[in-house]
Design an enzyme around this catalytic site. Structure first.
Site, PDB file in Angstrom:
ATOM      1  N   ASN A  32      10.726  10.931   7.735  1.00 15.35           N
ATOM      2  CA  ASN A  32      11.274  12.094   7.209  1.00 15.35           C
ATOM      3  C   ASN A  32      10.448  13.286   7.006  1.00 15.35           C
ATOM      4  OD1 ASN A  32       9.613  11.338   4.988  1.00 15.35           O
ATOM      5  ND2 ASN A  32      11.158  11.172   3.547  1.00 15.35           N
ATOM      6  N   PHE A  80       4.879   1.885   7.638  1.00 16.33           N
ATOM      7  CA  PHE A  80       4.040   2.833   7.046  1.00 16.33           C
ATOM      8  C   PHE A  80       4.460   3.705   6.239  1.00 16.33           C
ATOM      9  CE2 PHE A  80       2.678   2.375  11.487  1.00 16.33           C
ATOM     10  CZ  PHE A  80       1.603   1.968  11.508  1.00 16.33           C
ATOM     11  N   SER A 124      -3.258  -2.488   0.974  1.00 19.25           N
ATOM     12  CA  SER A 124      -4.420  -1.910   0.789  1.00 19.25           C
ATOM     13  C   SER A 124      -5.328  -2.660   0.256  1.00 19.25           C
ATOM     14  CB  SER A 124      -4.131  -0.625   0.178  1.00 19.25           C
ATOM     15  OG  SER A 124      -5.271  -0.040  -0.418  1.00 19.25           O
ATOM     16  N   ALA A 125      -6.645  -2.469   0.190  1.00 23.04           N
ATOM     17  CA  ALA A 125      -7.512  -3.071  -0.234  1.00 23.04           C
ATOM     18  C   ALA A 125      -7.406  -3.128  -1.664  1.00 23.04           C
ATOM     19  CB  ALA A 125      -9.223  -2.813  -0.105  1.00 23.04           C
ATOM     20  N   THR A 126      -6.689  -1.826  -2.281  1.00 19.53           N
ATOM     21  CA  THR A 126      -6.777  -1.815  -3.559  1.00 19.53           C
ATOM     22  C   THR A 126      -5.885  -2.856  -4.611  1.00 19.53           C
ATOM     23  OG1 THR A 126      -5.974   0.309  -4.907  1.00 19.53           O
ATOM     24  CG2 THR A 126      -4.376  -0.576  -3.590  1.00 19.53           C
ATOM     25  N   TYR A 149       0.550   4.126  -7.440  1.00 18.63           N
ATOM     26  CA  TYR A 149       0.419   3.923  -5.929  1.00 18.63           C
ATOM     27  C   TYR A 149      -0.105   2.496  -5.577  1.00 18.63           C
ATOM     28  CZ  TYR A 149      -1.842   3.730  -1.223  1.00 18.63           C
ATOM     29  OH  TYR A 149      -2.341   3.484   0.039  1.00 18.63           O
ATOM     30  N   LYS A 153       1.914  -0.917  -3.810  1.00 22.42           N
ATOM     31  CA  LYS A 153       1.289  -1.836  -2.490  1.00 22.42           C
ATOM     32  C   LYS A 153       1.335  -3.315  -3.014  1.00 22.42           C
ATOM     33  CE  LYS A 153       0.354   1.238   0.313  1.00 22.42           C
ATOM     34  NZ  LYS A 153       1.442   1.495   1.432  1.00 22.42           N
ATOM     35  N   ASN A 199      -9.538  11.888  -0.276  1.00 25.04           N
ATOM     36  CA  ASN A 199     -10.361  11.120   0.207  1.00 25.04           C
ATOM     37  C   ASN A 199     -11.509  11.718   0.736  1.00 25.04           C
ATOM     38  OD1 ASN A 199      -7.439   9.583   1.011  1.00 25.04           O
ATOM     39  ND2 ASN A 199      -8.978   8.524  -0.212  1.00 25.04           N
ATOM     40  N   ARG A 231     -18.108   1.553   0.564  1.00 25.27           N
ATOM     41  CA  ARG A 231     -16.781   1.485   1.109  1.00 25.27           C
ATOM     42  C   ARG A 231     -16.848   0.904   2.441  1.00 25.27           C
ATOM     43  NH1 ARG A 231     -16.156   2.121  -3.208  1.00 25.27           N
ATOM     44  NH2 ARG A 231     -14.921   3.365  -4.559  1.00 25.27           N
ATOM     45  N   ARG A 292     -15.614   9.395 -10.496  1.00 24.71           N
ATOM     46  CA  ARG A 292     -14.082   9.440 -10.572  1.00 24.71           C
ATOM     47  C   ARG A 292     -13.535   8.303 -11.323  1.00 24.71           C
ATOM     48  NH1 ARG A 292     -11.130  10.078  -4.757  1.00 24.71           N
ATOM     49  NH2 ARG A 292     -12.016   7.906  -4.193  1.00 24.71           N
ATOM     50  N   ASP A 295     -12.747   4.437  -9.916  1.00 24.31           N
ATOM     51  CA  ASP A 295     -13.582   3.965  -8.574  1.00 24.31           C
ATOM     52  C   ASP A 295     -14.103   2.694  -8.948  1.00 24.31           C
ATOM     53  OD1 ASP A 295     -12.821   5.925  -6.999  1.00 24.31           O
ATOM     54  OD2 ASP A 295     -14.675   7.245  -6.955  1.00 24.31           O
TER      55      ASP A 295
END
Ligand code: NAD
Ligand code: UD1
Length: 338
Positions: A32, A80, A124-126, A149, A153, A199, A231, A292, A295
């Site tokens: 979109n 995605f 995501s690794a999150t 967010y 995931k 990022n 990272r 942050r 983190d």
């Protein structure tokens, strides 16, 4: 037969489209343009010399998806389509849950109606949370996310796993990306964040071309060798190729499978800045700021499962990532808008 890239006009989607087209697949993109430009799709066509069927639709809209599926013969979906700004997700949680879960539910619903049984999802690794030790293995428990967010995931993984349990013919490959950076080596497609980048890598490339005066390094007092965060940075073209490897795997293996997509190697913020400066011959002025919130000191993958199951491993180096990312930014200092 074609692969449908939902959210395919974005940073990772366009690079993935190029790799699918180069591998001989037909590609359909549904997006979109919430966080992307149609110019990016045209550039995919220009790089590959092949055409892409582009649908400007909201992937939450099941009727729009039904029209697409009735016009195209879709053998697999790569998903995605989501919003990805961590800070914004804290301010607008309902929008994030609605969009990021809505796209998955609509896709799975319409895929079932049309007999499409293969989905590859951008996780995501999150989802590992903050309690697991590095390197991160797929067998480790998922952890507590620190923002909506991340939870989207986590929840999308659960939705796809549950859908696979309910439908034994469905396969869902959950690719847990580590930190995708860099750009296609042509310099024609790359990352084009709106506003101030969250990022580190797009921030560095924007400093490098003078769009921003300096980088703020978020803490140099972590318990890491040089005090800065570590990272697992992965070249977006390597990541794209991981999706091309995941589709034939998924077609042969029903059920849900989690696979890390990383290099298995950790890089600190100082190493990143130094490598970027050395490879590109530019200075990146920086200041040291506060840590942050949210983190982690360290995050990197064990990447053996991807090699074992998909025959895939990352091939590009940190130098390649820095060189290609800088080329994209110098050729397109204002992104697709420039
Ligand atoms: P991106 O924002 O560039 O691409 C996402 C695309 O999805 C955009 O083109 C956007 O317009 C589209 N989109 C969003 N909601 C939509 C909707 N309802 N209908 C249709 N299109 C929609 O992001 P990206 O960096 O290419 O990331 C792709 C995916 O990978 C996302 O799901 C993201 O969360 C995930 N991911 C990204 C990273 C990263 O560091 N970039 C890391 C881990 C996971
Ligand atoms: C961030 C998100 C994560 C998301 C991922 C990909 C947070 C807390 N985490 O992860 O949920 O999945 O992006 O979108 O937002 N850094 C600086 N200065 C900067 C930016 C970053 O020093 O201006 C440092 C960070 O402290 C970290 C490293 O660079 O050590 C990488 O940061 P970033 O690129 O934001 O990725 P993640 O923190 O891994």
């Amino acid at each position: 037969m074609a692969v449908l890239l939902a959210g395919g006009a974005g940073f990772i989607g366009t690079h993935t489209a190029v790799e699918f087209l180069n591998a001989g697949y037909d590609v359909v993109i549904a997006d979109n343009l919430y966080n992307s430009k149609s110019a990016a799709v045209r550039r995919v066509e220009e790089i590959t010399g092949r055409s892409v069927a582009f649908y400007e639709i909201d992937v939450c809209d099941k009727d729009a998806l039904r029209k697409l599926f009735s016009e195209q013969s879709i053998e697999a979906v790569v998903h995605f389509a989501g919003m990805k700004a961590v800070g914004e997700s804290v301010a607008k949680p309902l929008q994030y849950y609605s969009n990021n879960l809505g796209t998955t539910i609509a896709l799975l619903t319409v895929m079932k109606e049309f007999g499409c049984r293969c989905i590859v999802f951008s996780s995501s690794a999150t989802v590992y949370g903050k309690s697991n030790p590095v390197p991160l293995f797929e067998t480790m428990p998922r952890g507590e996310c620190t923002n909506p967010y991340g939870w989207t995931k986590w929840m999308n993984e659960q939705i796809i796993m549950d859908a696979c349990t309910a439908d034994p013919e469905l396969s869902g490959v959950l690719l847990r990306y580590f930190n995708p950076i860099g750009a296609h080596e042509s310099g024609r497609i790359g990352e084009d964040p709106q506003g101030i980048p969250n990022n580190i890598f797009p921030f560095i490339t924007q400093v490098a071309v003078g769009r921003r005066p300096q980088l703020t390094i978020f803490g140099d007092d972590y318990d890491t060798p040089d005090g800065t965060g570590i990272r697992d940075y992965i070249h977006v073209v390597d990541l794209a190729k991981g999706h091309v490897a995941a589709v034939p795997y998924a077609k042969k293996h029903p059920g849900a499978k989690v696979i890390n997509i990383g290099t298995g190697k950790g890089t600190s913020v100082f190493e990143m800045v130094n490598t970027f400066e050395r490879v590109n011959g530019v200075k990146i002025p920086y200041v040291i700021g506060e840590r942050r919130p949210g983190d982690l000191p360290e995050s990197y993958a064990n990447a053996d499962e991807a090699e074992k199951l998909l025959g895939w491993h990352a091939e590009k180096t940190l130098e390649d990532m820095c060189r290609d990312g800088y080329r994209w930014q110098t050729l397109n200092p204002m992104g697709y808008g420039g």
